[in-house]
Design a protein around this motif. Structure first.
Motif, short mmCIF file in Angstrom:
data_model
loop_
_atom_site.label_atom_id
_atom_site.label_comp_id
_atom_site.label_asym_id
_atom_site.label_seq_id
_atom_site.Cartn_x
_atom_site.Cartn_y
_atom_site.Cartn_z
N LEU A 9 0.85 -1.17 0.00
CA LEU A 9 0.00 0.00 0.00
C LEU A 9 0.89 1.23 0.00
O LEU A 9 1.70 1.42 0.91
N TYR A 10 0.78 2.05 -1.04
CA TYR A 10 1.46 3.34 -1.09
C TYR A 10 0.42 4.40 -0.75
O TYR A 10 -0.66 4.42 -1.35
N SER A 11 0.75 5.26 0.19
CA SER A 11 -0.23 6.21 0.68
C SER A 11 0.47 7.48 1.17
O SER A 11 1.70 7.55 1.19
N GLY A 12 -0.34 8.43 1.58
CA GLY A 12 0.17 9.66 2.17
C GLY A 12 -0.07 9.71 3.67
O GLY A 12 0.34 10.67 4.33
N GLY A 13 -0.77 8.71 4.20
CA GLY A 13 -0.97 8.61 5.65
C GLY A 13 -1.85 9.68 6.26
O GLY A 13 -1.82 9.88 7.47
N LEU A 14 -2.66 10.35 5.45
CA LEU A 14 -3.53 11.40 5.98
C LEU A 14 -4.76 10.80 6.66
O LEU A 14 -5.12 9.65 6.42
N ILE A 33 3.84 1.76 2.71
CA ILE A 33 4.80 2.86 2.63
C ILE A 33 4.00 4.15 2.53
O ILE A 33 3.17 4.30 1.63
N ASN A 34 4.22 5.06 3.46
CA ASN A 34 3.55 6.35 3.48
C ASN A 34 4.53 7.44 3.09
O ASN A 34 5.54 7.65 3.78
#
Length: 149
Positions: A9-14, A33-34
């Motif tokens: 999972l690639y994300s921005g962690g918001l 991975i954020n």
């Protein structure tokens, strides 16, 4: 049984959908991975990759182009620029893009991940959106959003 070691999972962690995607990825045993950058506040701080200024520049695009493409104006264009730049890395690394928002009549997606959806379409990556008004998933077929059955 699915081999979860093959998925990331690639994300921005918001807060919101990104945090929920992360929580569920962790439950299913997926790697996460954020992407972030200096000064960026995240709710989900698991496996954070801090992008350097040089890496952020890889995703640089004129905010005028983003505004025109999304049919929206951004009051704080400079503030959102790094967000747009980090979204490039999420979409570039991902093989399939999932987002939550509202599909607009012009086929753009309103919501924090609208630009990610547009990049996925531009990069010809599979992209699906959960439309919050319709309470349903839709997938881009290259010319329109089709409901997932």
């Amino acid at each position: 049984m699915i081999d979860t070691s093959k998925y990331i999972l690639y994300s921005g962690g918001l807060k919101g959908a990104e945090t929920e995607f992360g929580i569920n990825a962790e439950k299913w045993g997926l790697r996460e991975i954020n992407f972030s950058y200096k000064g960026h506040h995240m709710d989900r701080v698991k496996d954070v990759c801090i992008l350097t200024d040089e890496e952020l520049k890889q995703g640089d695009i004129s905010m005028a182009i983003v505004s025109r493409h999304m049919n929206r104006t951004y009051a704080e264009a400079e503030k959102i620029r790094k967000v747009i730049q980090s979204i490039f890395h999420i979409v570039n690394k991902g093989q399939q893009i999932f987002a939550v928002g509202w599909i607009q009549p012009d086929n753009t997606v309103k919501g924090g991940t609208g630009w990610a959806v547009e990049l996925a379409k531009f990069f010809n990556k599979p992209v699906s959106v959960f439309d919050q008004d319709k309470n349903s998933w839709f997938t881009w077929n290259g010319s329109e959003w089709v409901p997932d059955l």
